[in-house]
Design an enzyme around this catalytic site. Structure first.
Site, PDB file in Angstrom:
ATOM      1  N   HIS C  57       0.812  -1.219   0.000  1.00 34.68           N
ATOM      2  CA  HIS C  57       0.000   0.000   0.000  1.00 34.68           C
ATOM      3  C   HIS C  57       0.843   1.266   0.000  1.00 34.68           C
ATOM      4  CE1 HIS C  57      -3.434  -2.524   0.929  1.00 34.68           C
ATOM      5  NE2 HIS C  57      -2.902  -2.925   2.070  1.00 34.68           N
ATOM      6  N   HIS C 219      -7.913  -3.774  -0.489  1.00 34.22           N
ATOM      7  CA  HIS C 219      -7.440  -5.092  -0.900  1.00 34.22           C
ATOM      8  C   HIS C 219      -8.324  -5.622  -2.011  1.00 34.22           C
ATOM      9  CE1 HIS C 219      -6.640  -4.476   3.403  1.00 34.22           C
ATOM     10  NE2 HIS C 219      -5.433  -4.848   3.059  1.00 34.22           N
TER      11      HIS C 219
END
Ligand SMILES: Nc1ncnc2c1ncn2[C@@H]1O[C@H](COP(=O)(O)OP(=O)(O)O)[C@@H](O)[C@H]1O
Ligand SMILES: Nc1ncnc2c1ncn2[C@@H]1O[C@H](COP(=O)(O)OP(=O)(O)O)[C@@H](O)[C@H]1O
Ligand SMILES: [Mg+2]
Ligand SMILES: [Mg+2]
Ligand SMILES: [Mg+2]
Ligand SMILES: [Mg+2]
Lengths: 218, 332, 332, 218
Positions: C57, C219
């Site tokens: 991320h 996700h």
């Protein structure tokens, strides 16, 4: 003698011809380029159509054409035609009206300017493949003291031959040179649009040229 | 085409509006959206640096406008040169009395427009010099360096020239610093997958699922070969072999390195590449000074990366440390 | 799978090695690569902020370690929580005597590990408080806010809590500042296309060529709807309608906005989105203070974007201006 | 009475059983999870196999098991089993050896700790669906003063029933809860691995339990 109003009339005729071939030119540019050539030429010549000529000396008028062309267009064609007009202006600096000889010198300066600006040579698959043969034909015509009529017809056939030669060339300059061998087999869009310009100018001039004699006599 | 778009033909202008609205503290745009300058331009007495080129490479070129880098930019359409007119406007807006350096990547369109703009600017009494960046080793052999394209290594040339200009040096010296950097920077990239041009909806190239384009240009120009996917180690070794040979690097040399993502390659992967770069240079006893990792020159959402290497001398080292402050690049 | 990779099972460790090698001036990693702290940690007398979560991320979470933000991070595998053990190690490495705030996104795995680490840290006499960020409006209704996931808005919470800690405030106050920010931040995202997990080679979701996932998680978790592609104007209006309703924004309010790219969406497009955000808020007479545009929370190469809105009071405004210095995020 | 060495023996037996089912557990986790459950459990129990027990009091040994489990594993399973071992340690604090009653209390503390750590309830489709029925069976067995043998058999059948119940449940917690309805139809990997743990413990204990009487008499 040619006035700035007459130049403007002929350029408007060219602008209309370019406008009519806009999609065709984009289509040509879509093979090895980015497909915008018709749009760019149209924008540029449209801008020239709008340049004021009334009461403006030739040199100043041409300078304004150059500036407005480059305001309207970037890409490659902007600086090429922009330079052409600015060099044409310089070539007739101080003159209010132009003789045919002046116009021919002016054209030479314009084409030379394009060559200088882009660094292209004959055979590099660019608009110069259309314009350099025209420039030579004009120089030869003056030497041979052809009639304006004959000269104009020679000009258009040289332009056409030049344009058509680009189909079999490999691009050696500009965006399309990225493609190397893959650029072969299609007309160069800039060469094609230069032919449209020359053809339109000649078509516009031919009726006016009918009753005039040899170049050196005008 | 899945993009954040309204009318594709307004893509560049709307994006630039967003930039100017978001960063009005650091950037200024007077009436032409394609002409953007640092908010305090012109900086009196400082050599001004103008840059520009096609859109779609952020932070190139627009992102390098600000303290320590360039003073103004003109922005073209996606992958297409801006007009000489816009360049002239930038030149006038940033000229602080000490002359202007045109600094940009070596492409025909940009060259023609900038050269014409320089002619016009000189007509108006502004001193203009030009340095074109030719760092892409895959685009021509070294004996034809002036034919090489400018790619990600332009960052280092902005950095060095910008720092030199910030120091108050005169135009000749800033030009020399830029030339020195341009002469000592090399880049080579690998393309994984193409990007789509918003206006046409076309992708820049086609490539198989298991192939890479070695030496790709930032518009998707073909490089020197198509190759099967390799490991990070293999890819980095390949690039560094070309780069160090081209730069004549030897053990003991100092370099700075830029590992650059071309659009959709995650930062996480760029750091895997950086680890390989580090190991490779350590092994060759070449010292890395101040590395850079991230997106410094992109091609919209093209996947891939490039490595730029700048061979350093002490002056360049000092210039690399000079603070930078743009909305896109910050260093201090 | 076209990625810069060696053995996929070493992806995280090699990437972290790259980070630590490239940024040894600002980050430190003692022996466990999964435990990374700012180079001057522990800062004596300052409340320390620990964060962490799955990898993939960037700049979340690792990129927020540095002056003005967090003090240390523990890093898990891609999209998978790090261990409580690593969290305890971070806690000890950053504890400067004034207690530690655990600040992270609300996911089961992270919560269990951080809670266990907190238990173990307290056993060793370290005062620990926890704030979980629950900004994703698409992940649960507002009356179940504690069930919401933490996504891109975590940036604002780091920013506020980090600035408060930097000011020398005690743990209780830093916790309150973080809670206040967490209470006032909302995010919603749109996914265009998935990413591929290096270790498994699997994509996070499937989606048609002309469809978007509205309300997607970081996700690739499903959101509230699948929709056909819309214009930038339509997409931004949709998100802002949800966000402002959820935040109860009214004309005259001050907000900060983050337009965040999730991976492969070009910066150029994010600015098109920002222009729409600007127009939308102007029209509603809501004032944007200090906008942020860029990649602040990604999902590897997932294409898409999210918008976060933070409702501001004067204290938060002040904290937004505090300088920040990490290898990934800089502000001054 | 049970010593830490005996605990260690039984845990090694579990570790082997988990190792044997590693791929099966990953496969289960690949449907609604991220496919790593077998790897995580294997890593965690392998770590426990390596914890020294010789001359270490039970509580300390269990505490070390918990710490080493969480050093080896993050994800969800790390803190769940980590907490279980730490709570088990706390439950037998100060004791050098453990009675069967102690072990049952210790197990209860471990399972309660897992529930507290993850906030899951019976029916949320987690390992608790295997372990909570076992915990109840143990409590009931003590109340009913069953023979150890009978109790162990009851334990294993309860664990199996619990695990199997997860196939028809919708995940309400953890990574797989993202999938909502789509999580139905497959065993929960954590519930499956918990069954492997229980089944291995029982298989290990049964021969030892053969000649002992009712629980309260031990
Ligand atoms: N360096 C150059 N010298 C001369 N002509 C050039 C040069 N580069 C490009 N051209 C001409 O420009 C044409 C393309 O024009 P256009 O499509 O408007 O520009 P761009 O390639 O930037 O999109 C080519 O077909 C070629 O004739
Ligand atoms: N909050 C929770 N409470 C109890 N058990 C949980 C919880 N979250 C997950 N689990 C268990 O963990 C198992 C998944 O473990 P694992 O795959 O190792 O972790 P992760 O989901 O982080 O990859 C699930 O099948 C479930 O039984
Ligand atoms: Mg073109
Ligand atoms: Mg073009
Ligand atoms: Mg899992
Ligand atoms: Mg996992």
């Amino acid at each position: 003698m040619v006035t700035s109003n007459e130049l403007a009339e002929s350029f408007k005729y060219v602008a209309q011809a370019i406008h009519n071939r806009r999609d065709y030119l984009c289509e040509l540019d879509s093979h090895a380029g980015d497909g915008d050539h018709g749009i760019s030429m149209d924008l540029g010549w449209q801008a020239i159509s709008n340049v004021e000529s009334d009461g403006v000396p030739c040199a100043q008028y041409l300078r304004n054409c150059g500036k407005d062309f480059i305001t309207a267009v970037g890409a490659s064609i902007g600086p090429l035609y922009g330079t052409a007009f600015l060099r044409a202006a310089k070539a007739c600096d101080g003159k209010d009206q132009l003789s045919v000889q002046d116009v021919i010198e002016m054209f030479h300066a314009a084409v030379a300017g394009m060559g200088e600006r882009g660094g292209a040579k004959l055979g590099d698959k660019t608009l110069l493949d259309t314009l350099l043969p025209v420039d030579s034909a004009l120089a030869d015509g003056v030497k041979q003291n052809l009639s304006l009529n004959t000269l104009l017809e020679k000009v258009v056939s040289e332009a056409e031959r030049g344009m058509e030669s680009t189909a079999e060339l490999v691009s050696r300059i500009g965006r399309s040179s990225r493609l190397g061998e893959r650029s072969r087999g299609q007309l160069d869009p800039g060469a094609a649009s230069a032919y449209v310009v020359i053809e339109a100018l000649v078509t516009y001039l031919l009726p006016l040229a009918e009753n005039v004699g040899s170049i050196q006599s005008i | 085409m899945k993009k954040i778009l309204n009318d594709p033909s307004n893509f560049v202008d709307e994006s630039l509006q967003g930039v100017v609205l978001a960063h009005s503290d650091l950037l200024r745009c007077d009436d032409d959206l394609r002409v953007i300058v640092r908010s305090d331009a012109p900086v009196r007495g400082k050599v001004a640096i103008a840059t520009g080129g096609g859109y779609g490479h952020l932070p190139v070129f627009l992102g390098y406008v600000g303290q320590g880098l360039a003073d103004g930019v003109c922005v073209g359409n996606v992958f297409s040169s801006p007009s000489a007119d816009a360049m002239l406007a930038v030149t006038k807006a940033i000229h602080g009395g000490a002359g202007v350096l045109y600094l940009y990547g070596n492409y025909f369109g940009d060259k023609m427009n900038f050269d014409l703009a320089a002619e016009l600017a000189r007509d108006e009494g502004i001193e203009v010099e030009t340095v074109r960046v030719t760092d892409d080793v895959a685009s021509a052999p070294i004996d034809q360096m002036s034919k090489r394209r400018g790619v990600g290594g332009v960052f280092f040339v902005y950095k060095i020239a910008g720092a030199c200009a910030e120091s108050g040096a005169p135009l000749k010296e800033v030009k020399k610093a830029a030339e020195q950097a341009a002469l000592n920077v090399r880049t080579m990239g690998i393309g994984f997958s193409p990007c789509t041009i918003p206006a046409s909806g076309k992708t820049t190239f086609e490539i198989a699922e298991d192939e890479l384009e070695i030496g790709i240009g930032i518009h998707g120009e073909p490089g020197i070969a198509r190759a099967k996917i390799g490991t990070a180690n293999e890819l980095v070794s390949l690039l560094l072999t070309h780069l160090t040979r081209d730069l004549d690097l030897v053990s003991g040399d100092d370099v700075s390195v830029l590992v650059n993502g071309t659009g959709s390659t995650p930062l996480e992967e760029l750091y895997v590449a950086y680890k390989e770069v580090h190991d490779w240079f350590s092994q060759k006893r070449i010292n890395i000074f101040k590395p850079f990792v991230g997106e410094y020159a992109t091609s919209l959402e093209m996947a891939g990366f490039s490595i730029s290497v700048l061979k350093l001398d002490d002056t360049m080292k000092r210039y690399l440390e000079t603070p930078v402050h743009t909305p896109f690049i910050k260093q201090w």
